[in-house]
Scaffold this motif. Structure first.
Motif, mmCIF file in Angstrom:
data_model
loop_
_atom_site.group_PDB
_atom_site.id
_atom_site.type_symbol
_atom_site.label_atom_id
_atom_site.label_comp_id
_atom_site.label_asym_id
_atom_site.label_seq_id
_atom_site.Cartn_x
_atom_site.Cartn_y
_atom_site.Cartn_z
ATOM 1 N N UNK A 35 3.832 -2.398 -29.040
ATOM 2 C CA UNK A 35 5.289 -2.392 -28.850
ATOM 3 C C UNK A 35 5.822 -3.787 -28.529
ATOM 4 N N UNK A 36 5.015 -4.603 -27.856
ATOM 5 C CA UNK A 36 5.430 -5.982 -27.575
ATOM 6 C C UNK A 36 5.426 -6.814 -28.849
ATOM 7 N N UNK A 37 4.442 -6.602 -29.697
ATOM 8 C CA UNK A 37 4.406 -7.281 -30.998
ATOM 9 C C UNK A 37 5.630 -6.881 -31.819
ATOM 10 N N UNK A 38 5.935 -5.602 -31.815
ATOM 11 C CA UNK A 38 7.105 -5.122 -32.559
ATOM 12 C C UNK A 38 8.395 -5.708 -31.991
ATOM 13 N N UNK A 39 8.455 -5.874 -30.689
ATOM 14 C CA UNK A 39 9.655 -6.474 -30.082
ATOM 15 C C UNK A 39 9.795 -7.934 -30.512
ATOM 16 N N UNK A 40 8.703 -8.670 -30.531
ATOM 17 C CA UNK A 40 8.747 -10.052 -31.010
ATOM 18 C C UNK A 40 9.237 -10.098 -32.454
ATOM 19 N N UNK A 41 8.714 -9.196 -33.268
ATOM 20 C CA UNK A 41 9.126 -9.162 -34.669
ATOM 21 C C UNK A 41 10.586 -8.741 -34.807
ATOM 22 N N UNK A 55 7.623 -19.302 -38.267
ATOM 23 C CA UNK A 55 6.874 -18.316 -39.043
ATOM 24 C C UNK A 55 6.147 -17.457 -38.022
ATOM 25 N N UNK A 56 6.706 -16.283 -37.775
ATOM 26 C CA UNK A 56 6.248 -15.462 -36.660
ATOM 27 C C UNK A 56 4.769 -15.074 -36.776
ATOM 28 N N UNK A 57 4.334 -14.633 -37.946
ATOM 29 C CA UNK A 57 2.937 -14.206 -38.090
ATOM 30 C C UNK A 57 1.966 -15.338 -37.781
ATOM 31 N N UNK A 58 2.234 -16.525 -38.313
ATOM 32 C CA UNK A 58 1.304 -17.633 -38.045
ATOM 33 C C UNK A 58 1.391 -18.076 -36.580
ATOM 34 N N UNK A 59 2.571 -18.051 -35.990
ATOM 35 C CA UNK A 59 2.705 -18.422 -34.570
ATOM 36 C C UNK A 59 2.011 -17.406 -33.670
ATOM 37 N N UNK A 60 2.101 -16.125 -34.018
ATOM 38 C CA UNK A 60 1.403 -15.099 -33.233
ATOM 39 C C UNK A 60 -0.102 -15.328 -33.284
ATOM 40 N N UNK A 61 -0.624 -15.584 -34.467
ATOM 41 C CA UNK A 61 -2.061 -15.815 -34.617
ATOM 42 C C UNK A 61 -2.500 -17.077 -33.884
ATOM 43 N N UNK A 62 -1.696 -18.139 -34.001
ATOM 44 C CA UNK A 62 -2.010 -19.389 -33.306
ATOM 45 C C UNK A 62 -1.960 -19.191 -31.793
ATOM 46 N N UNK A 63 -0.937 -18.492 -31.322
ATOM 47 C CA UNK A 63 -0.793 -18.258 -29.880
ATOM 48 C C UNK A 63 -1.936 -17.414 -29.340
ATOM 49 N N UNK A 64 -2.350 -16.420 -30.093
ATOM 50 C CA UNK A 64 -3.469 -15.595 -29.672
ATOM 51 C C UNK A 64 -4.747 -16.426 -29.581
ATOM 52 N N UNK A 65 -4.992 -17.254 -30.578
ATOM 53 C CA UNK A 65 -6.177 -18.115 -30.563
ATOM 54 C C UNK A 65 -6.136 -19.069 -29.366
ATOM 55 N N UNK A 66 -4.959 -19.637 -29.090
ATOM 56 C CA UNK A 66 -4.814 -20.526 -27.932
ATOM 57 C C UNK A 66 -5.079 -19.780 -26.630
ATOM 58 N N UNK A 77 -3.136 -5.528 -34.843
ATOM 59 C CA UNK A 77 -1.687 -5.374 -34.757
ATOM 60 C C UNK A 77 -0.963 -6.498 -35.495
ATOM 61 N N UNK A 78 -1.513 -7.677 -35.471
ATOM 62 C CA UNK A 78 -0.873 -8.805 -36.144
ATOM 63 C C UNK A 78 -0.893 -8.640 -37.658
ATOM 64 N N UNK A 79 -1.800 -7.843 -38.151
ATOM 65 C CA UNK A 79 -1.865 -7.611 -39.590
ATOM 66 C C UNK A 79 -0.977 -6.468 -40.046
ATOM 67 N N UNK A 80 -0.355 -5.762 -39.086
ATOM 68 C CA UNK A 80 0.550 -4.663 -39.427
ATOM 69 C C UNK A 80 1.815 -5.235 -40.046
ATOM 70 N N UNK A 81 2.207 -4.677 -41.177
ATOM 71 C CA UNK A 81 3.450 -5.107 -41.835
ATOM 72 C C UNK A 81 4.607 -4.472 -41.094
ATOM 73 N N UNK A 82 5.615 -5.242 -40.786
ATOM 74 C CA UNK A 82 6.763 -4.753 -40.021
ATOM 75 C C UNK A 82 7.975 -4.718 -40.927
ATOM 76 N N UNK A 83 8.286 -3.560 -41.425
ATOM 77 C CA UNK A 83 9.425 -3.406 -42.340
ATOM 78 C C UNK A 83 10.307 -2.265 -41.854
#
Length: 172
Positions: free
Chosen positions: A32-38, A51-62, A165-171
Motif C-alpha cells: 500500500x505504501x508503494x501504491x501511495x508513492x505511485x 522515474x519512479x520505478x528506477x528511483x524505487x529500485x535505487x532507493x531499496x538497494x541503498x 512489489x516494485x515489479x507490479x504494474x500500476x494502472x
C-alpha cells in the motif's frame, strides 16, 4: 545555518527520498505504501520528472546497503537546505499520506515525523491550520528532538516482497 536554497528539481528528489525513508523506517515497506508513492507520482506534480520505478529500485538497494544511514543523511539534508513554507507543508503532507497508506501508524513512523518536524522552520499555527491538531506535528508539544537511532532497517523477509512489489504494474 543553511548552505543553500533548494531548487525545485532537487526538492522533488528530497520529497521522494523522505517518502521512501518514511515507508522503510519501520523495517517493512508495504504494498500500500508503494501504491501511495505511485499515486503521488501519477496524480500530483510533487515528484517532478523522477522515474519512479528506477528511483524505487535505487532507493531499496541503498537502504539494503546503508540502512538507517539513509535516514540520517536525509535529516542532514533537511538541516542544511533552505525550503519555502510551501515546500515544508508538502513534506508534511506527503509524510502524512505515507503514514496513512498502510492503514496503521507505527511508533517508528511517528518518531520519523517528529524528527523531521524538528528540522522544519514552519510555525505550529500554520501546521494546525493546514492539518488540524496532530500532536506529533506540533513542536511545542514535543520536549526534545526525537532519537532516530532506533529506527529499523528493512528486514530480510520484506526485501524479497518489496522487489516483487516494485515489479507490479500500476494502472489504476
Amino acid at each position: 545555518m543553511f548552505e543553500s536554497e533548494i531548487a525545485s528539481e532537487d526538492f522533488s528528489k528530497l520529497l521522494f527520498r523522505m517518502a521512501f525513508c518514511l515507508a522503510a523506517c519501520d523495517g517493512e515497506i508495504h504494498e500500500l505504501e508503494i501504491h501511495e508513492l505511485k499515486d503521488i507520482s501519477k496524480n500530483t506534480p510533487y515528484f517532478g520528472e523522477i522515474n519512479l520505478d528506477s528511483e524505487l529500485k535505487k532507493s531499496l538497494a541503498d537502504f539494503e546497503k546503508f540502512g538507517t544511514r539513509n535516514i540520517n543523511n536525509l535529516f542532514k539534508t533537511l538541516e542544511t537546505t533552505k525550503r519555502s513554507m510551501v515546500q515544508e507543508l508538502l513534506l508534511l503532507e506527503v509524510a502524512l499520506r505515507m503514514v496513512a497508506a498502510d492503514e496503521r501508524v507505527d511508533k517508528s513512523e511517528i518518531q520519523f515525523i517528529k524528527a523531521m518536524r524538528w528540522r522544519l522552520d514552519i510555525l505550529d499555527p500554520l501546521i494546525v491550520q493546514r492539518f488540524g491538531q496532530i500532536s506529533y506535528l506540533v513542536k511545542s508539544e514535543q520536549q526534545d528532538m526525537p532519537d532516530v537511532s532506533k529506527l529499523s532497517t528493512i528486514s530480510s523477509p520484506w526485501k524479497e516482497k518489496i522487489h516483487l512489489e516494485l515489479n507490479v504494474d500500476y494502472e489504476q
